[in-house]
Design an enzyme around this catalytic site. Structure first.
Site, mmCIF file in Angstrom:
data_model
loop_
_atom_site.group_PDB
_atom_site.id
_atom_site.type_symbol
_atom_site.label_atom_id
_atom_site.label_comp_id
_atom_site.label_asym_id
_atom_site.label_seq_id
_atom_site.Cartn_x
_atom_site.Cartn_y
_atom_site.Cartn_z
ATOM 1 N N ASP A 1 -38.823 19.460 -56.555
ATOM 2 C CA ASP A 1 -39.213 18.062 -56.751
ATOM 3 C C ASP A 1 -40.665 17.995 -57.231
ATOM 4 O OD1 ASP A 1 -39.031 15.315 -56.715
ATOM 5 O OD2 ASP A 1 -39.542 15.149 -54.587
ATOM 6 N N GLU B 1 -42.964 17.440 -62.483
ATOM 7 C CA GLU B 1 -43.345 16.973 -63.850
ATOM 8 C C GLU B 1 -44.612 17.655 -64.344
ATOM 9 O OE1 GLU B 1 -42.584 15.088 -61.268
ATOM 10 O OE2 GLU B 1 -40.557 14.560 -61.888
ATOM 11 N N ASP C 1 -35.840 8.606 -58.247
ATOM 12 C CA ASP C 1 -35.903 7.532 -57.249
ATOM 13 C C ASP C 1 -35.376 6.210 -57.789
ATOM 14 O OD1 ASP C 1 -37.081 9.565 -55.918
ATOM 15 O OD2 ASP C 1 -39.124 8.782 -56.028
HETATM 16 C C1 GLC Z 1 -39.833 12.093 -54.414
HETATM 17 C C2 GLC Z 1 -38.385 12.450 -54.685
HETATM 18 C C3 GLC Z 1 -37.507 11.991 -53.543
HETATM 19 C C4 GLC Z 1 -38.013 12.593 -52.232
HETATM 20 C C5 GLC Z 1 -39.484 12.236 -52.009
HETATM 21 C C6 GLC Z 1 -40.067 12.937 -50.801
HETATM 22 O O1 GLC Z 1 -40.016 10.727 -54.431
HETATM 23 O O2 GLC Z 1 -37.947 11.929 -55.895
HETATM 24 O O3 GLC Z 1 -36.174 12.346 -53.762
HETATM 25 O O4 GLC Z 1 -37.254 12.114 -51.169
HETATM 26 O O5 GLC Z 1 -40.234 12.622 -53.153
HETATM 27 O O6 GLC Z 1 -40.013 14.294 -50.917
#
Ligand code: GLC
Length: 782
Positions: free
Chosen positions: A389, A392, A486
């Site tokens: 995650d 980017e 998200d």
């Molecule tokens: C980002 C991710 C999400 C995750 C959050 C906390 O917003 O896109 O899926 O739950 O980070 O890690």
């Protein structure tokens, strides 16, 4: 536009032309015909042109770099996107023909002092698809946007310009002629895409830097374009079969006890589920590769207990590495100089969940190897797959180097002047020259996924790795699946989810899904069910939500929602034999698993405009409910006749039908003259052998249907060496006689199975018969 071109010479597969029109500097165009259907043209200026010049003068070969897949290749430049070198293409045309083929493409290029541009003419009816993760309409004609990955502001909507993942590849389709072609810009920096917004008669792609590299895929069908594009950029390898199941995630599962409770409730309430996912709360202070041992005292025991119930465990990892002198990952990375630095040598510091962080430079082989090996302990503890995650990379701010006080400035990603080292300091190094973040940016998430994928493969050599990522670019399908980040708990996000996922498939990434229930804000029973019905037929199917939102596990809102959720997911598990066969098709041909209607019906104008429904393979059409309170919806059915999956009723194609959608159902249709394989419902993918395997033949009247089914062990790499089963089924209806033939090929793998069930819908009747499996060739007459 370049018009005055001078042919110079051939170099490898490339033909080189020069042009100096209007400027004092010389530009070069280098074109190659790869195989017979892929064409590459490079427009080279600045330092790249100097290299060509030197090469022409000395006749030395142009610098050779390494390919993205790590194998030495003769691609004449460094690319993270492309996975196949020039020497790997069969040579199908001679030099004279190649020049003739290349010529028309050369005039589509233009340059100025600061930018290089490809301009491609568009016919009036032409539509543009692909370009990665995009929120607006499916057809990108008339839109302009940058290709540049970011974590968008909370609450993205159809106007959001750019998202977590983008792909500089599009598929052009003319419904009048039915012809399709594709264009890829091999560039991991910012690309400005203008798909006929400024000038409706042309699409343009603009980059900054010294070179613009374009690939043209000649089609002429969509399937051919996808095959050609993925032949160049690589294909997904088969994921472990359990990853096709339903997954449960939540930001806010705070302890092993809570995870056990969730897993237990799934089994107790008969909701199929294959995995529980841990978000950042499992870590010690958001330090990657660590556990909060108070809340998760014995990870191995936890995974053992989950595995005993047929559940898997997946953990999140972010690239941001906490600055903490006592944290071993930070120490190791600093000692080895593995973190990103500015061009002037200063270390780059960005702020994410753990506070100030440093970031691995994934452009370097040794850094990827180091990072990949860090998973060892987790894998030993029984963790099954990894979730990448914030890759980017996403930040909230950056720390300004050299300031006496700690000074931060807001920034959503790394600054342009961070220098990724790639192969080292030597521009002629076999692994490519250092690259400014400005030119590398879109590759960061893909290279993190690559580090993870390759690490998992090294650590468990005969198991299929599984990585889910939020960011990526062209070629990322080699390493990871994607989810759309998200989203919101809103009906509009169901619709947006459909268009995003099908466009991502057309961008070469077959395994994709959305957060079921919506991530931000509270979900509710109806919304959750409608989301589950969408995801039931997406390649990746995971329920996930943000911290402090209402619980949204399948049972969270009670009846009738709980039962309706269960029905949606059970439908997925029944259809797993079909889905898995489609995964195999994607892995071998690049064909998307879910497909926009235009994919199979390019010459039906109305089908080309449908963006609220999609095909799963070529036999199923699903039309999720995107409106609150709706109990029916109208669905465009392409030509032919369509069967209602739930009732067996038929509907005419080439027009609109209104179909019922009570809470527990949604319009799901099967094409006439098709054969759909299904299995019994299971609580997890590999609970039992798929026995019986049912082949349902949908036949209106006389006709022929055929289908080839794929099976393997679902977890190892043995399928790559031929260990798989293929079962060909055909159904012929003629003069009231039905003949079904099943032919098994079990050379390298034999599925455990006693029986097949054959079901036939024909002429308003349903016929059914069971046959003993394992006989090789079987013929059923009804
Ligand atoms: C980002 C991710 C999400 C995750 C959050 C906390 O917003 O896109 O899926 O739950 O980070 O890690």
């Amino acid at each position: 536009m370049l018009t005055q071109l001078r042919y110079l010479q051939m170099n490898g597969l490339e033909h080189i032309w020069s042009s100096s029109e209007g400027t004092s500097t010389e530009f070069f165009l280098a074109g190659a015909v790869l195989g017979s259907q892929v064409i590459r043209v490079r427009l080279l200026g600045g330092a790249e042109a100097v290299q060509v010049q030197e090469h022409l003068e000395s006749s030395q070969p142009l610098t050779r770099y390494q390919l993205a897949d790590g194998n030495p290749g003769t691609l004449p430049y460094h690319s993270w996107i492309v996975a196949k070198g020039d020497e790997q293409w069969p040579s199908r045309v001679n030099a004279t023909d190649a020049q003739a083929i290349l010529k028309p493409y050369l005039h589509e290029f233009a340059f100025s002092e600061t930018a290089l541009r490809l301009t491609h003419p568009l016919t009036e009816d032409e539509r543009i698809f692909g370009l990665g993760e995009r929120t607006a309409d499916l057809n990108k004609r008339g839109h302009a946007f940058p290709i540049w990955n970011i974590d968008p502001h909370k609450g993205h909507n159809p106007q959001t310009e750019t998202m977590y993942m983008s792909v500089p590849f599009y598929l052009g389709l003319s419904p009048i002629s039915g012809r399709a072609y594709g264009i890829l810009i091999d560039h991991t920096g910012r690309v400005e895409a203008d798909m006929g917004k400024t000038n409706p008669a042309e699409a343009s792609l603009t980059v900054q830097g010294d070179s613009l590299i374009a690939y043209f895929f000649t089609g002429p069908t969509q399937a051919a374009v996808m095959r050609q594009y993925t032949e160049l950029t690589g294909r997904m390898s088969l994921p472990p079969r359990w990853t096709l199941g339903h997954h449960q995630c939540r930001w806010g599962y705070m302890s092993a006890q809570e995870v056990r409770q969730i897993a237990h409730t799934f089994r107790e309430r008969n909701h199929p589920c294959d995995a529980i996912w841990l978000d950042i709360d499992y870590m010690n202070g958001y330090r990657n590769f660590t556990w909060n041992h108070d809340a998760f005292p014995n990870p191995k025991q936890l995974t053992d207990d989950l595995h005993a119930q047929g559940m898997h465990l997946v953990t999140i990892i972010d690239p941001g590495t906490k600055i903490d002198a006592d944290y071993s990952v930070y120490q190791q990375g600093m000692e080895q100089n593995y973190f990103c630095r500015y061009q002037n040598g200063e270390i780059f510091i960005g702020v994410v969940w753990p506070g100030p962080c440093v970031f691995p430079d994934f452009s370097r082989n040794e850094v990827r190897t180091w990072w990949g090996n860090l998973y060892k302990e987790m894998l030993d503890q029984g963790v099954d797959a990894i979730w990448n995650d914030m890759d980017e990379p996403a930040l909230t701010s950056i720390l300004i180097p050299d300031e006496p006080e700690i000074t931060t400035v807001k920034s959503n990603t790394m600054p342009d002047d961070v220098l990724h080292q790639a192969g080292g300091d030597q521009p002629t190094s076999p692994d490519g020259p250092p690259t400014l973040h400005k030119y590398y940016h879109n590759a960061y998430g893909m290279e993190m996924a690559r580090a993870t994928f390759e690490g998992l493969l090294r650590l468990r050599p005969n198991s299929r790795p599984f990585v889910l990522t939020r960011s990526g670019t062209a070629g990322m399908q080699r390493y990871a699946a994607l989810w759309t980040g998200d989203n919101w708990s809103r009906f509009a996000d169901i619709l947006m989810g459909i268009t995003m996922c099908i466009n991502i498939g057309i961008s070469g990434v077959p395994m994709v899904g959305v957060d079921i229930g919506g991530f931000w804000e509270d979900s509710n029973g109806e919304l959750l069910v409608r989301f589950a019905q969408l995801a039931a037929l997406l390649p990746f199917c995971r329920n996930h939500s943000a911290k402090d939102t209402l619980a949204q596990e399948p049972w969270a809102f009670g009846e009738p929602f709980e039962s309706a959720y269960r029905t949606a997911i059970e439908t997925r598990y029944r259809l797993l034999p079909y889905l898995y066969t489609l995964f195999h098709e994607a892995a071998t041909t690049g064909t998307p698993i879910i497909r926009p209607l235009y994919y199979h019906y390019p010459q039906e104008q109305q089908a080309c405009d449908v963006q609220d429904a999609f095909l799963v393979g070529d036999s199923l059409l699903t039309a999720p409910i995107c409106e609150e309170g709706a109990t029916n919806r109208s669905v465009y059915l392409p030509e032919g006749i369509w069967f209602d999956y739930w009732t067996g009723n038929t509907y005419p194609g080439a027009g609109w039908s209104t179909l019922e959608a009570p809470l527990e159902r949604w319009p799901l249709l099967v094409r006439n003259n098709s054969i759909l394989p299904t299995g019994p419902v299971m609580q997890y993918v590999d609970q039992r052998p798929t026995d019986p395997l049912t082949f349902t033949c949908y036949m209106v009247t006389d006709g022929l249907a055929s289908y080839t089914h794929y099976e393997d062990d679902g977890s190892t790499l043995a399928y790559q060496n031929g260990a798989f089963a293929s079962i060909s089924v055909s159904c012929r209806v003629q003069d009231d006689f039905v003949t079904v033939a099943i032919e098994e090929q079990f050379d390298g793998y034999r599925p455990q199975r006693e029986e097949y069930e054959v079901v036939i819908y024909v002429g308003g009747r349903m016929l059914q018969q069971r046959v003993k499996a394992g006989q090789g060739k079987m013929v059923v007459r009804l």
